[in-house]
Every structure is written in structure tokens, then in C-alpha cells.
Design a protein around this motif. Sequence first.
Motif, PDB file in Angstrom:
ATOM      1  N   UNK A   1      34.363 172.823  46.031  1.00  0.00           N
ATOM      2  CA  UNK A   1      33.703 171.798  46.854  1.00  0.00           C
ATOM      3  C   UNK A   1      34.504 170.502  46.792  1.00  0.00           C
ATOM      4  N   UNK A   2      34.869 170.067  45.589  1.00  0.00           N
ATOM      5  CA  UNK A   2      35.612 168.807  45.428  1.00  0.00           C
ATOM      6  C   UNK A   2      36.978 168.843  46.108  1.00  0.00           C
ATOM      7  N   UNK A   3      37.627 170.005  46.114  1.00  0.00           N
ATOM      8  CA  UNK A   3      38.988 170.099  46.664  1.00  0.00           C
ATOM      9  C   UNK A   3      39.007 170.475  48.141  1.00  0.00           C
ATOM     10  N   UNK A   4      37.837 170.744  48.721  1.00  0.00           N
ATOM     11  CA  UNK A   4      37.790 171.061  50.146  1.00  0.00           C
ATOM     12  C   UNK A   4      38.018 172.518  50.474  1.00  0.00           C
ATOM     13  N   UNK A   5      37.981 173.374  49.470  1.00  0.00           N
ATOM     14  CA  UNK A   5      38.179 174.798  49.707  1.00  0.00           C
ATOM     15  C   UNK A   5      36.864 175.536  49.914  1.00  0.00           C
ATOM     16  N   UNK A   6      35.764 174.799  49.946  1.00  0.00           N
ATOM     17  CA  UNK A   6      34.454 175.398  50.196  1.00  0.00           C
ATOM     18  C   UNK A   6      33.601 174.387  50.937  1.00  0.00           C
ATOM     19  N   UNK A   7      32.871 174.866  51.914  1.00  0.00           N
ATOM     20  CA  UNK A   7      31.937 173.995  52.634  1.00  0.00           C
ATOM     21  C   UNK A   7      30.799 173.603  51.709  1.00  0.00           C
ATOM     22  N   UNK A   8      30.256 172.428  51.947  1.00  0.00           N
ATOM     23  CA  UNK A   8      29.141 171.948  51.126  1.00  0.00           C
ATOM     24  C   UNK A   8      27.852 172.219  51.875  1.00  0.00           C
ATOM     25  N   UNK A   9      26.982 173.008  51.285  1.00  0.00           N
ATOM     26  CA  UNK A   9      25.665 173.249  51.860  1.00  0.00           C
ATOM     27  C   UNK A   9      24.728 172.105  51.502  1.00  0.00           C
ATOM     28  N   UNK A  10      23.723 171.890  52.337  1.00  0.00           N
ATOM     29  CA  UNK A  10      22.773 170.806  52.079  1.00  0.00           C
ATOM     30  C   UNK A  10      22.080 170.996  50.738  1.00  0.00           C
ATOM     31  N   UNK A  11      21.735 172.234  50.403  1.00  0.00           N
ATOM     32  CA  UNK A  11      21.089 172.485  49.113  1.00  0.00           C
ATOM     33  C   UNK A  11      22.019 172.141  47.951  1.00  0.00           C
ATOM     34  N   UNK A  12      23.320 172.425  48.100  1.00  0.00           N
ATOM     35  CA  UNK A  12      24.280 172.081  47.064  1.00  0.00           C
ATOM     36  C   UNK A  12      24.466 170.564  46.977  1.00  0.00           C
ATOM     37  N   UNK A  13      24.576 169.917  48.134  1.00  0.00           N
ATOM     38  CA  UNK A  13      24.764 168.464  48.161  1.00  0.00           C
ATOM     39  C   UNK A  13      23.572 167.755  47.526  1.00  0.00           C
ATOM     40  N   UNK A  14      22.371 168.253  47.805  1.00  0.00           N
ATOM     41  CA  UNK A  14      21.160 167.673  47.221  1.00  0.00           C
ATOM     42  C   UNK A  14      21.188 167.802  45.703  1.00  0.00           C
ATOM     43  N   UNK A  15      21.542 168.989  45.206  1.00  0.00           N
ATOM     44  CA  UNK A  15      21.592 169.219  43.757  1.00  0.00           C
ATOM     45  C   UNK A  15      22.673 168.356  43.101  1.00  0.00           C
ATOM     46  N   UNK A  16      23.817 168.241  43.743  1.00  0.00           N
ATOM     47  CA  UNK A  16      24.916 167.429  43.204  1.00  0.00           C
ATOM     48  C   UNK A  16      24.506 165.958  43.163  1.00  0.00           C
ATOM     49  N   UNK A  17      23.920 165.459  44.258  1.00  0.00           N
ATOM     50  CA  UNK A  17      23.482 164.060  44.307  1.00  0.00           C
ATOM     51  C   UNK A  17      22.469 163.781  43.199  1.00  0.00           C
TER      52      UNK A  17
END
Length: 188
Positions: free
Chosen positions: A43-59
Motif C-alpha cells: 500500500x505504501x509503495x503503490x503496488x496495491x490499491x487502498x480499499x476504503x476498509x483498509x484506509x479506515x483501519x490505517x487512519x
Amino acid sequence: MTQDAEMDALVRARIRGLRLAKGWSLDDLAARCYLSPSTLSRIETGHRRIGLDQLTAIARALGASLDSLVETAGEEVVIKPHHQPERGITTWVLDHEPGGKGMTVARMRITRPASRDPEAMGVHPGRDWFTVLSGRIELLLGERTIIVEAGQAAAFSTMTPHAFGALGGPAEVITILDHDGERTHLTA
């Protein structure tokens, strides 16, 4: 680079920057947001799309809001003054939170004395706060006259009729205003 790609890169950089600012490894953040370290790395390097559920958990794990991760970077860097010569005020809005509950931080250069006209004394819901950077401010608060010197601050209920102005020459202040104070003091 397209606008979507720029936004995507910005979000990824913010995630990585916040993680590093906390002194966390990929493993540390991954454990807090229930993702694998390899997923987080991609996710950090741009090799995977960020899903909303992942973005929410990361935030949530980073203690950030979704808004702060995805807000545009088009903020003003150079703040231009807004001159109101008829009022003897020049303002620089340093920070502004939109909405009825937001606060505004502004620098003000005041060249005119406080108006003693009872009609000019403002009343609005909330509180005002300011600190004097240079010069002196005469604060008319109801029937009282208060002199606020450089290095001093004043805070007061704005339900009391009030006015303020420079005393003995120009003065500069930093002020924090709620929505009603911003509308009253920063707009003509």
C-alpha cells in the motif's frame, strides 16, 4: 501524472510519514490495523490499491481522520493580507476551520482607535481571544475600558457589547475567533 494518481501518491506518503513520525515499523502499524506487513508495504509503495476498509483501519491506527489523509494539498502557502481601510484593519487569516463550529486564527493590524459609539459596539454569541504582538489595544467591554499591552492577552464573552482599537498608534494582534466572531470581526 493525473490528479487521481497525485492524490493516491499523497495519501500513501501521508500514511508512511505518519508511521515514521510515530517511530513505528511496518510490523508495528500492521499489527495495529490488522493488516499484514507485506500488504501495508505494498500500500505504501503503490503496488496495491487502498480499499476504503483498509484506509479506515490505517487512519484509526495512526490516530488520524480519513479527511486528514485525503484532503487536497492545495492549501495556501503565502497568506495575503485583506485590507479594510475604512475600518483601519488589515487581516491575515492564518488558519480557518470551515463550518459553524470551526475556529479561525488571524493576525490583525489595527490602526484606528476603538469607536465609542454605542451603535458600533458588537454583540454576538461566543468568546473572543487575542494576544497583542505590538502596540496597545483599547478594549471597550460594556462600560469598562481595558488596556491590553504587548505581550498580554484578553479573553471575554462576546455577549457583552464590545469594541477594540489601537491606542497611541498601530497595534498587531493574533486572535482566535469562533464562527460568529469571524463573521463580525473579519468581514466588512
